[in-house]
Write a protein that holds these residues in place. Structure first.
Motif, PDB file in Angstrom:
ATOM      1  N   ALA A   1       1.438   9.612   7.668  1.00 24.72           N
ATOM      2  CA  ALA A   1      -0.015   9.468   7.869  1.00 24.72           C
ATOM      3  C   ALA A   1      -0.411   8.003   8.030  1.00 24.72           C
ATOM      4  O   ALA A   1      -1.258   7.481   7.285  1.00 24.72           O
ATOM      5  CB  ALA A   1      -0.773  10.100   6.705  1.00 24.72           C
ATOM      6  N   PRO A   2       0.191   7.290   9.000  1.00 27.76           N
ATOM      7  CA  PRO A   2      -0.150   5.869   9.165  1.00 27.76           C
ATOM      8  C   PRO A   2      -1.612   5.680   9.574  1.00 27.76           C
ATOM      9  O   PRO A   2      -2.173   6.483  10.323  1.00 27.76           O
ATOM     10  CB  PRO A   2       0.810   5.412  10.267  1.00 27.76           C
ATOM     11  CG  PRO A   2       1.139   6.651  11.031  1.00 27.76           C
ATOM     12  CD  PRO A   2       1.136   7.758  10.022  1.00 27.76           C
ATOM     13  N   TRP A   3      -2.207   4.636   9.013  1.00 29.03           N
ATOM     14  CA  TRP A   3      -3.569   4.239   9.338  1.00 29.03           C
ATOM     15  C   TRP A   3      -4.614   5.302   8.951  1.00 29.03           C
ATOM     16  O   TRP A   3      -5.747   5.265   9.441  1.00 29.03           O
ATOM     17  CB  TRP A   3      -3.720   3.879  10.820  1.00 29.03           C
ATOM     18  CG  TRP A   3      -2.614   2.973  11.301  1.00 29.03           C
ATOM     19  CD1 TRP A   3      -1.617   3.283  12.160  1.00 29.03           C
ATOM     20  CD2 TRP A   3      -2.406   1.627  10.897  1.00 29.03           C
ATOM     21  NE1 TRP A   3      -0.769   2.217  12.338  1.00 29.03           N
ATOM     22  CE2 TRP A   3      -1.251   1.166  11.568  1.00 29.03           C
ATOM     23  CE3 TRP A   3      -3.066   0.734  10.045  1.00 29.03           C
ATOM     24  CZ2 TRP A   3      -0.735  -0.118  11.415  1.00 29.03           C
ATOM     25  CZ3 TRP A   3      -2.558  -0.550   9.899  1.00 29.03           C
ATOM     26  CH2 TRP A   3      -1.402  -0.961  10.584  1.00 29.03           C
ATOM     27  N   HIS A   4      -4.227   6.187   8.067  1.00 28.72           N
ATOM     28  CA  HIS A   4      -5.186   7.182   7.564  1.00 28.72           C
ATOM     29  C   HIS A   4      -5.485   6.881   6.095  1.00 28.72           C
ATOM     30  O   HIS A   4      -4.618   7.066   5.232  1.00 28.72           O
ATOM     31  CB  HIS A   4      -4.628   8.600   7.693  1.00 28.72           C
ATOM     32  CG  HIS A   4      -5.482   9.637   6.997  1.00 28.72           C
ATOM     33  ND1 HIS A   4      -6.622  10.169   7.557  1.00 28.72           N
ATOM     34  CD2 HIS A   4      -5.374  10.212   5.756  1.00 28.72           C
ATOM     35  CE1 HIS A   4      -7.165  11.028   6.724  1.00 28.72           C
ATOM     36  NE2 HIS A   4      -6.423  11.068   5.617  1.00 28.72           N
ATOM     37  N   PRO A   5      -6.669   6.412   5.773  1.00 35.22           N
ATOM     38  CA  PRO A   5      -6.976   6.161   4.367  1.00 35.22           C
ATOM     39  C   PRO A   5      -7.197   7.482   3.622  1.00 35.22           C
ATOM     40  O   PRO A   5      -7.701   8.456   4.184  1.00 35.22           O
ATOM     41  CB  PRO A   5      -8.272   5.344   4.431  1.00 35.22           C
ATOM     42  CG  PRO A   5      -8.911   5.768   5.707  1.00 35.22           C
ATOM     43  CD  PRO A   5      -7.787   6.044   6.665  1.00 35.22           C
ATOM     44  N   ILE A   6      -6.791   7.488   2.364  1.00 40.90           N
ATOM     45  CA  ILE A   6      -7.040   8.665   1.530  1.00 40.90           C
ATOM     46  C   ILE A   6      -8.536   8.732   1.241  1.00 40.90           C
ATOM     47  O   ILE A   6      -9.143   7.765   0.763  1.00 40.90           O
ATOM     48  CB  ILE A   6      -6.213   8.593   0.229  1.00 40.90           C
ATOM     49  CG1 ILE A   6      -4.722   8.664   0.568  1.00 40.90           C
ATOM     50  CG2 ILE A   6      -6.601   9.733  -0.713  1.00 40.90           C
ATOM     51  CD1 ILE A   6      -3.810   8.474  -0.618  1.00 40.90           C
ATOM     52  N   LYS A   7      -9.124   9.874   1.533  1.00 41.83           N
ATOM     53  CA  LYS A   7     -10.584   9.995   1.500  1.00 41.83           C
ATOM     54  C   LYS A   7     -11.094  10.155   0.067  1.00 41.83           C
ATOM     55  O   LYS A   7     -10.414  10.733  -0.791  1.00 41.83           O
ATOM     56  CB  LYS A   7     -11.021  11.186   2.353  1.00 41.83           C
ATOM     57  CG  LYS A   7     -10.687  11.009   3.832  1.00 41.83           C
ATOM     58  CD  LYS A   7     -11.110  12.233   4.637  1.00 41.83           C
ATOM     59  CE  LYS A   7     -10.762  12.058   6.104  1.00 41.83           C
ATOM     60  NZ  LYS A   7     -11.156  13.246   6.913  1.00 41.83           N
ATOM     61  N   PRO A   8     -12.294   9.723  -0.185  1.00 39.10           N
ATOM     62  CA  PRO A   8     -12.883   9.839  -1.529  1.00 39.10           C
ATOM     63  C   PRO A   8     -13.622  11.167  -1.695  1.00 39.10           C
ATOM     64  O   PRO A   8     -13.741  11.963  -0.760  1.00 39.10           O
ATOM     65  CB  PRO A   8     -13.871   8.660  -1.558  1.00 39.10           C
ATOM     66  CG  PRO A   8     -14.333   8.563  -0.124  1.00 39.10           C
ATOM     67  CD  PRO A   8     -13.128   8.913   0.726  1.00 39.10           C
ATOM     68  N   GLY A   9     -14.123  11.357  -2.925  1.00 39.12           N
ATOM     69  CA  GLY A   9     -15.011  12.490  -3.185  1.00 39.12           C
ATOM     70  C   GLY A   9     -14.320  13.827  -3.287  1.00 39.12           C
ATOM     71  O   GLY A   9     -14.964  14.877  -3.104  1.00 39.12           O
ATOM     72  N   GLY A  10     -13.016  13.851  -3.592  1.00 35.31           N
ATOM     73  CA  GLY A  10     -12.300  15.113  -3.699  1.00 35.31           C
ATOM     74  C   GLY A  10     -12.098  15.559  -5.136  1.00 35.31           C
ATOM     75  O   GLY A  10     -12.715  15.038  -6.071  1.00 35.31           O
ATOM     76  N   ILE A  11     -11.221  16.548  -5.302  1.00 37.60           N
ATOM     77  CA  ILE A  11     -10.907  17.099  -6.624  1.00 37.60           C
ATOM     78  C   ILE A  11      -9.404  16.984  -6.851  1.00 37.60           C
ATOM     79  O   ILE A  11      -8.602  17.407  -6.009  1.00 37.60           O
ATOM     80  CB  ILE A  11     -11.346  18.574  -6.718  1.00 37.60           C
ATOM     81  CG1 ILE A  11     -12.871  18.684  -6.582  1.00 37.60           C
ATOM     82  CG2 ILE A  11     -10.874  19.201  -8.034  1.00 37.60           C
ATOM     83  CD1 ILE A  11     -13.382  20.121  -6.576  1.00 37.60           C
ATOM     84  N   MET A  12      -9.028  16.424  -8.006  1.00 42.04           N
ATOM     85  CA  MET A  12      -7.622  16.303  -8.394  1.00 42.04           C
ATOM     86  C   MET A  12      -7.296  17.388  -9.420  1.00 42.04           C
ATOM     87  O   MET A  12      -7.906  17.450 -10.489  1.00 42.04           O
ATOM     88  CB  MET A  12      -7.357  14.918  -8.992  1.00 42.04           C
ATOM     89  CG  MET A  12      -5.934  14.728  -9.487  1.00 42.04           C
ATOM     90  SD  MET A  12      -4.686  14.707  -8.178  1.00 42.04           S
ATOM     91  CE  MET A  12      -5.008  13.100  -7.435  1.00 42.04           C
ATOM     92  N   VAL A  13      -6.324  18.250  -9.057  1.00 43.90           N
ATOM     93  CA  VAL A  13      -5.899  19.350  -9.918  1.00 43.90           C
ATOM     94  C   VAL A  13      -4.439  19.152 -10.284  1.00 43.90           C
ATOM     95  O   VAL A  13      -3.607  18.836  -9.420  1.00 43.90           O
ATOM     96  CB  VAL A  13      -6.089  20.721  -9.213  1.00 43.90           C
ATOM     97  CG1 VAL A  13      -5.432  21.838 -10.018  1.00 43.90           C
ATOM     98  CG2 VAL A  13      -7.565  21.019  -9.025  1.00 43.90           C
TER      99      VAL A  13
END
Length: 384
Positions: free
Chosen positions: A294-306
């Motif tokens: 996943a180059p040049w793809h930032p990890i997006k905010p506002g999600g849920i960590m399970v």
């Protein structure tokens, strides 16, 4: 005609009639005497005719009689042929009647066989229907038993968790808030933990944790991070006979981890959006690396960590076959790539252990559901 001539004529007539009768199947003739003074053809007086005329007349009369007898015989032959034909038809009918009777018997037997087969089919259909109904009843009973057993298990686990919590009350004041572990004893779709911290947008990251499992095949999903529109934004999973994989924006890299031996193992994965470069560490040592994840793809905010489940929808859609089975502790996340030395210190429980600046492992930051339990962490105790 003299008496001698007349006698000879009658004798000749009798012989001719007899021969004709023998030729025509014993047909009977009637011989009539002719008076001396009568013409056999026209009944005219014959006293003036000579002997030749008498014989000629007699022969003509005899000829006419023979023709009449012949016609009679032909008629009788025609009658015989008609009777013979009728007799043949009668015989044919008498012969065909048994065949018709046999065909009737065959038809009756065929109908009886069809009735027998239909009865057998009806009986089998009833048996199958009965078996299906029995299976449905069994299925419903098993479903009810499964629901009841699940409730019993949850109640027992919650009770056990409560008892353990009560026993640990005296130690919590003196125990650090990060010295705990979460246990997922069963592969279910309802045991999990949720991290309260919200992730920011990240262009690099490091995630580390302690894991202990002997589940097979595959230890399951230690964690999954989902955002709106992408349930596989960041996932660590070992499913079935596949090796452990890390997914970022649904892109996959295979990791060289071997951890399902029932012992505690420390694992770390680092990643950068620059060229999608990644590294994998097990027990403080680098075991693999790669790029184009996943180059040049930032990890997006506002999600849920399970923790313990793989999300197919945001915050849910769990599949029991992908659930993590085992124990987990010290789940930390940073928004940068840790150095090999920092990873090594974490794996050896150094007193200068780093704490994640995005997710830090504290009891107040983790909620558990479905019967997962918290225990005092023991991995670093074993190492020290």
């Amino acid at each position: 005609m003299s008496r001698g001539a007349l006698g000879r004529f009658f004798a000749l007539s009798f012989l001719v009639a007899r021969a004709a009768a023998q030729d025509f199947a014993q047909t009977r003739f009637i011989c009539t005497s002719i008076p001396l003074d009568m013409d056999p053809m026209c009944s005219a007086p014959m006293q003036n005719s000579g002997p030749v005329e008498d014989i000629k007349g007699t022969i003509l009369q005899l000829r006419e009689t023979i023709l009449q007898q012949k016609e009679t015989i032909m008629n009788q032959k025609e009658t015989i042929r008609e009777l013979t034909a009728k007799l043949s038809r009668c015989e044919s009918q008498s012969v065909s009647e048994p065949s018709q009777y046999n065909r009737a018997n065959v038809s009756v037997q065929t109908n009886s066989l069809k009735d027998l087969l239909q009865n057998k089919i009806d009986h089998l259909e009833k048996q199958v229907l009965s078996r299906v109904n029995s299976l449905e009843e069994t299925k419903n009973a098993v479903r009810n038993d499964t629901t009841e057993n699940r409730g019993k298990i949850e109640n027992a686990l919650n009770s056990l968790h409560q008892r353990i919590s009560d026993l640990e009350k005296g130690q919590r004041n003196s125990r650090p808030t990060d010295k705990f572990q979460i246990t997922f004893p069963l592969r279910t779709n309802y045991m999990y933990a949720k991290v309260k911290t919200s992730l920011p947008e990240m262009y690099a990251m490091t995630v580390c944790m302690w894991l202990k499992s002997n589940a097979s095949p595959g230890v399951g999903t230690p964690f999954s991070y989902a955002v709106p529109g992408q349930s596989n934004e960041l996932v660590l999973i070992e499913w079935g006979n596949n090796p452990m994989e890390i997914l970022i924006n649904d892109k996959v890299a295979k990791l060289p981890f071997l951890i399902n031996d029932g012992k505690w193992h420390h694992i770390c994965v680092t990643w950068s959006t620059r060229d999608g470069v990644w590294e994998a560490y097990q027990d403080g040592l680098k075991r693999g690396n790669g790029e184009n994840l996943a180059p040049w793809h930032p990890i997006k905010p506002g999600g849920i960590m399970v923790l313990g489940q793989e999300q197919d929808t945001l915050g849910g859609g769990f599949d029991a076959t992908q659930a993590f089975v085992g124990e987990m502790s010290h789940f930390h996340m940073w928004d940068r790539v840790l150095t090999p030395g920092e990873v090594y210190s974490l794996a050896n429980c150094s007193s200068k252990t780093l704490v994640g600046n995005v997710i830090a492992w504290t009891e107040a930051n983790v909620d558990i559901y479905g019967g997962a339990t918290k225990w005092t962490f023991e991995a670093c105790r074993q190492i020290n």
